[in-house]
Write an enzyme that holds these catalytic residues in place. Sequence first.
Site, PDB file in Angstrom:
ATOM      1  N   LYS A  80       0.852  -1.193   0.000  1.00 17.42           N
ATOM      2  CA  LYS A  80       0.000   0.000   0.000  1.00 17.42           C
ATOM      3  C   LYS A  80       0.885   1.239   0.000  1.00 17.42           C
ATOM      4  O   LYS A  80       1.915   1.266   0.692  1.00 17.42           O
ATOM      5  CB  LYS A  80      -0.904  -0.036   1.238  1.00 17.42           C
ATOM      6  N   SER A 155      -9.493   1.933   2.783  1.00 17.13           N
ATOM      7  CA  SER A 155      -8.576   2.721   1.996  1.00 17.13           C
ATOM      8  C   SER A 155      -7.513   1.893   1.256  1.00 17.13           C
ATOM      9  O   SER A 155      -6.791   2.442   0.431  1.00 17.13           O
ATOM     10  CB  SER A 155      -7.852   3.724   2.893  1.00 17.13           C
ATOM     11  N   SER A 179     -10.110  -0.614   6.789  1.00 17.43           N
ATOM     12  CA  SER A 179      -9.477  -0.341   5.490  1.00 17.43           C
ATOM     13  C   SER A 179      -8.766  -1.527   4.845  1.00 17.43           C
ATOM     14  O   SER A 179      -8.368  -1.438   3.689  1.00 17.43           O
ATOM     15  CB  SER A 179      -8.505   0.826   5.606  1.00 17.43           C
TER      16      SER A 179
END
Lengths: 468, 69
Positions: A80, A155, A179
Amino acid sequence: MADLIDLSASELGDAIAARKISPVEVAEACLAQIGRLNGRLNAFVTLDEAGTRAAAKAAEAQIMRGDYLGPLHGIPIAHKDLYETRGMRTTAGSRVLEHHVPDTDATVVRRLSDAGMVLLGKTNTHEFAFGPTNEHSMFGAVHNPWDLTRISGGSSGGAGAAIAARMTPLASGSDTGGSIRMPAACCGVTGLKPTYGRVSRAGIFPLCWTMDHAGPLARTVRDAALFLQATAGHDKRDAASSHAAVPDYMAALTGGVRGLRIGVPRRYFFDRSQDSVTALVDAALDVLAGLGAELVEIDIPHIEAAAAAALAIYLGEATAYHDDTLDDRAHLYTEQVRTFLELGDQLLAKDYIHAQRYRSLLGRELTTLFGRVDLIATPGIAMTATPIGGQTVTIRGTEDSVFGAILRNTEPFNLVGLPALVLPCGFDAQGLPASLQLVGPAFSEALVLRAGDAYQRATDWHTRRPPL
Amino acid sequence: MAKRRPVSATTIEAVAAEMAGHPLDAARAASYAAAYEPVLTAMDMLRRLPLKTIEPACVFSPEGAPDRG
């Protein structure tokens, strides 16, 4: 042998260990898939193809000379874009960090590198992880592989889309209100939020220090266990890192759930989820019951205040972190994230403290319940993926904000820091994935993973591939 | 519990400029007032919870304490 991109990380690991395939072939297959699909999905934001090829070649040479590092050696990984990667741009999806190139790795990045994993690149994230849809990033929205007009969830949306689309077998994510689990649910993949403190947060840009968790998105529960095995354990760089011993998570995957008591909280979690989702989750619970688990109806007192408490903590902690940037660079944030951060300026200290007291209250309620049940099962999220740009969703006749509805089932377990696993459990009439969430007591990842793995041995939802 | 009045754009603007140090223009303050009222309603829910004897989840631990990371 099946198409390499269809193999899970553990299957790839077995084939690499047996020298049936090379890390170079696996990396090339992933890079080709990224090249084919990233223009439509927007899952990856940074690639280093030369670096990937060099790392894969090095892994191949190392394995061929007998220096095999273990089951992740030679397996591709995507991080990420919230995780610091030495020498590789790390933006958190924000123009605030548009040109940031770290000189150190996040602890998770380093541990997976030490395990021999091959870095593909960085995945898209909702800006600074401050949103559950992955629509608001300097790179634009991530598109759901099952329906390109819909959200990936966030996210860690780039990670969810990348796993579902077979761009990478394994990806890192972070989870402050869900997330990891929300994109896993929206994209039909497996996501694990470990216990708070189980996996180091060092080198990951914070959203809320007291609710941030690091963990994997994966094709299978077994793959999530491999990631956890390599990354769990104390880290002096993280003030919240636990000294608890790390169990053998792989050995825990026995396939058995006989005698496990699974608590089912209908109020709040089921009765505010879409009918199609709860029907699929109930079918999943029937599978677990068929394997010998006992389903127990439970109720979690005060659960309805979880969203308010989480909101106070998001607004308080995130705004404190971004305080200096808001002084002179507020215009660099996306409008949604800027609004949240500036609203945080208005929060009263007493409300933040009430939220922290609520966490103690909810934790006690759950500890009591875990005297009666071994696990808690809920829908992963209340709905299937909503259209990109949609502000509201109607569930059982009641209109709610997308942000509120998608966070509802996941964020309570960030407040209490308990391990929570989301895994696909079917598809609605529109072909969108739904998910089951399994939650256990603190540091019971082995148990949570065992139950999830047993479910995946009995079903094949996790093997479905989006029609791209 | 004390009753509060709905939050106004004037309050939002004053807090931002006078307390937080992040001044807002009038239009932004007005839109934030509309967005913040539901937040305050949510905070009202927290304020009504039975928390009297409950300590915050985050408690202080001295640097160097053995149970600290």
